[in-house]
Design an enzyme around this catalytic site. Structure first.
Site, PDB file in Angstrom:
ATOM      1  N   SER A  22      47.925  34.519  -9.609  1.00 60.82           N
ATOM      2  CA  SER A  22      47.307  34.957 -10.858  1.00 60.82           C
ATOM      3  C   SER A  22      46.452  33.836 -11.446  1.00 60.82           C
ATOM      4  O   SER A  22      46.781  32.655 -11.303  1.00 60.82           O
ATOM      5  CB  SER A  22      48.412  35.341 -11.852  1.00 60.82           C
ATOM      6  OG  SER A  22      47.874  35.971 -12.982  1.00 60.82           O
ATOM      7  N   PRO A  23      45.350  34.169 -12.110  1.00 61.50           N
ATOM      8  CA  PRO A  23      44.537  33.126 -12.744  1.00 61.50           C
ATOM      9  C   PRO A  23      45.305  32.479 -13.892  1.00 61.50           C
ATOM     10  O   PRO A  23      45.771  33.161 -14.798  1.00 61.50           O
ATOM     11  CB  PRO A  23      43.310  33.889 -13.251  1.00 61.50           C
ATOM     12  CG  PRO A  23      43.767  35.308 -13.385  1.00 61.50           C
ATOM     13  CD  PRO A  23      44.790  35.514 -12.314  1.00 61.50           C
ATOM     14  N   CYS A  25      45.071  29.116 -16.540  1.00 62.19           N
ATOM     15  CA  CYS A  25      44.264  28.005 -17.036  1.00 62.19           C
ATOM     16  C   CYS A  25      45.005  26.679 -16.865  1.00 62.19           C
ATOM     17  O   CYS A  25      46.176  26.568 -17.237  1.00 62.19           O
ATOM     18  CB  CYS A  25      43.915  28.218 -18.504  1.00 62.19           C
ATOM     19  SG  CYS A  25      42.792  29.599 -18.798  1.00 62.19           S
ATOM     20  N   GLN A  99      37.772  34.348 -11.863  1.00 66.29           N
ATOM     21  CA  GLN A  99      37.844  35.148 -13.086  1.00 66.29           C
ATOM     22  C   GLN A  99      36.759  34.679 -14.049  1.00 66.29           C
ATOM     23  O   GLN A  99      36.840  33.579 -14.597  1.00 66.29           O
ATOM     24  CB  GLN A  99      39.225  35.013 -13.731  1.00 66.29           C
ATOM     25  CG  GLN A  99      39.411  35.928 -14.928  1.00 66.29           C
ATOM     26  CD  GLN A  99      40.732  35.695 -15.640  1.00 66.29           C
ATOM     27  OE1 GLN A  99      40.941  34.636 -16.227  1.00 66.29           O
ATOM     28  NE2 GLN A  99      41.613  36.675 -15.571  1.00 66.29           N
ATOM     29  N   TYR A 182      40.261  37.688 -25.553  1.00 60.80           N
ATOM     30  CA  TYR A 182      38.979  37.034 -25.377  1.00 60.80           C
ATOM     31  C   TYR A 182      37.847  38.038 -25.619  1.00 60.80           C
ATOM     32  O   TYR A 182      38.088  39.187 -25.971  1.00 60.80           O
ATOM     33  CB  TYR A 182      38.924  36.357 -24.009  1.00 60.80           C
ATOM     34  CG  TYR A 182      39.999  35.289 -23.882  1.00 60.80           C
ATOM     35  CD1 TYR A 182      40.105  34.275 -24.838  1.00 60.80           C
ATOM     36  CD2 TYR A 182      40.937  35.313 -22.859  1.00 60.80           C
ATOM     37  CE1 TYR A 182      41.106  33.319 -24.772  1.00 60.80           C
ATOM     38  CE2 TYR A 182      41.950  34.364 -22.777  1.00 60.80           C
ATOM     39  CZ  TYR A 182      42.025  33.368 -23.737  1.00 60.80           C
ATOM     40  OH  TYR A 182      43.024  32.420 -23.674  1.00 60.80           O
ATOM     41  N   ARG A 230      40.411  42.393 -15.201  1.00 59.50           N
ATOM     42  CA  ARG A 230      41.714  42.215 -15.854  1.00 59.50           C
ATOM     43  C   ARG A 230      41.627  42.773 -17.268  1.00 59.50           C
ATOM     44  O   ARG A 230      40.708  42.437 -18.017  1.00 59.50           O
ATOM     45  CB  ARG A 230      42.134  40.750 -15.899  1.00 59.50           C
ATOM     46  CG  ARG A 230      43.383  40.515 -16.760  1.00 59.50           C
ATOM     47  CD  ARG A 230      44.040  39.176 -16.551  1.00 59.50           C
ATOM     48  NE  ARG A 230      44.954  39.221 -15.410  1.00 59.50           N
ATOM     49  CZ  ARG A 230      45.858  38.266 -15.146  1.00 59.50           C
ATOM     50  NH1 ARG A 230      45.950  37.202 -15.931  1.00 59.50           N
ATOM     51  NH2 ARG A 230      46.646  38.373 -14.095  1.00 59.50           N
TER      52      ARG A 230
END
Length: 367
Positions: A22-23, A25, A99, A182, A230
């Site tokens: 999974s992305p 950060c 992403q 976001y 996503r």
């Protein structure tokens, strides 16, 4: 063969299994450029047997960074560092996706381990932020400027240009980030988007920006390259974005050429209590897959091999994305394959060996 280790084809990309990184950060870039940290961090999971490595939120504009240390693809000189990553990931038998993201009103914040918190001040390298409206996410973050139609068009262009750079960097797929509060999610959520123009109001207006971004990104990607999105499938709040909205959106996105919906949740507004539990977001992926007839990805508190295999076996999702489990164990996929294959009843059924191979420099030891 355990269902988790069946190949998955998305357009021309054949994933060796249904396990994805999974992305997540890591806030470790300088000027948006990938460095040795990203090569090692992401490459280790590819060597550890996952089918797909999704690179963390990568800003399409400098003002769209969550922190000053985010990865970026807003400039051509950010391509080469990411190409090092995609080359190595591919050499280990995995595929890569990036992403693409814009933080909107959640931009210009300190990274989590900074002694400071909240918004980054101008004198410390912060910047003005934008959003769907002028309402800040919290009093500790910056007050955004509401994007006008010209600004919205520029955001779309930025996503499209970043997608072209992602293709040049060698990514096998692209994911558009429309979750976690976001910018694109800010437009989707009725808790945030109170605009009265063509980008607000009902479902069609609030989803217009995402649809324009998806249409633009799809237009610059090769036909055989998959496009993922996503979403936050629920705002977990009355009057917010809902699972029903997510199914409706998934149908529209599939019609625009999206190949998989990555189902997360939350993040639109502060102070929401989310009922976190093992697999708590899987029902969203299940509904999207069954009701929108598009491939889905499940994420959130998925930690064990049996749990992940059951999600795929029961048709609840096509792809399982792991976060903390892969941080804890970069070889999670290799271990899971051996656990699932090793049960005597599974051996008796005549299942083939499914463990992803150890990296060549390790394989001679483990066989």
């Amino acid at each position: 063969m355990p269902h988790l280790f069946e190949p998955l084809r998305l357009r021309d990309v054949a994933l060796r299994n249904r396990v994805a990184m999974s992305p997540m950060c890591t806030y470790s870039a300088e000027d948006g450029r990938a460095n040795d940290w990203h090569l090692v961090h992401l490459g280790a999971r590819a060597a550890g047997g996952v089918g797909l490595v999704v690179v963390e939120a990568t800003a399409v504009e400098a003002r769209g960074r969550i922190s000053p240390h985010d990865l970026g693809l807003w400039h051509d000189d950010q391509v080469d560092g990411l190409r090092r990553v995609t080359d190595f990931v591919r050499s280990q038998g995995a595929a890569s996706a990036v992403q693409l993201a814009h933080a909107g009103r959640k931009a210009s914040t300190h990274r989590p381990w900074s002694p400071a918190s909240g918004a980054v001040a101008d004198e410390d390298g912060g910047w003005p932020v934008v959003g769907a409206t002028t309402e800040p996410f919290s009093p500790r973050l910056r007050t955004p400027a509401a994007l006008d139609e010209g600004g919205i068009a520029q955001v779309v262009t930025s996503f499209v240009d970043a997608a072209a750079r992602a293709d040049a960097a060698g990514f096998d797929a692209v994911e558009v980030h429309a979750a976690h509060g976001y910018l694109l999610h800010q437009f989707l959520s009725p808790l945030v988007n109170t605009r009265r123009d063509g980008y607000g109001g009902g479902f069609e207006g609030r989803s217009r920006l995402l649809r324009e971004v998806v249409r633009g990104v799809r237009s610059v990607l090769p036909e055989g390259k998959p496009l993922l999105v996503r979403i936050s499938a629920s705002d977990w709040a009355d009057g917010g974005w809902s699972a029903d909205d997510s199914v409706r959106l998934a149908v529209e996105l599939a019609g625009l050429g999206v190949d998989l919906i990555d189902c997360s949740s939350g993040g639109a507004i502060a102070g929401v209590k989310i009922p976190v539990a093992p697999g708590y977001q899987v029902p969203f992926a299940e509904r999207v897959r069954r009701e929108a007839a598009v491939a889905s990805g499940a994420v959130g508190r998925i930690t064990t091999a049996d749990q992940a295999d059951a999600i795929v076996r029961e048709g609840r999702a096509d792809l399982v994305l792991l976060g903390k489990a892969l941080l804890d164990d970069p070889q999670w996929a290799i271990r899971a394959a051996r656990e699932l294959h090793g049960a005597p009843e599974r051996r008796a059924a005549g299942a083939d060996e499914v463990a992803p191979p150890w990296p060549v420099p390790y394989g001679w030891v483990f066989g």
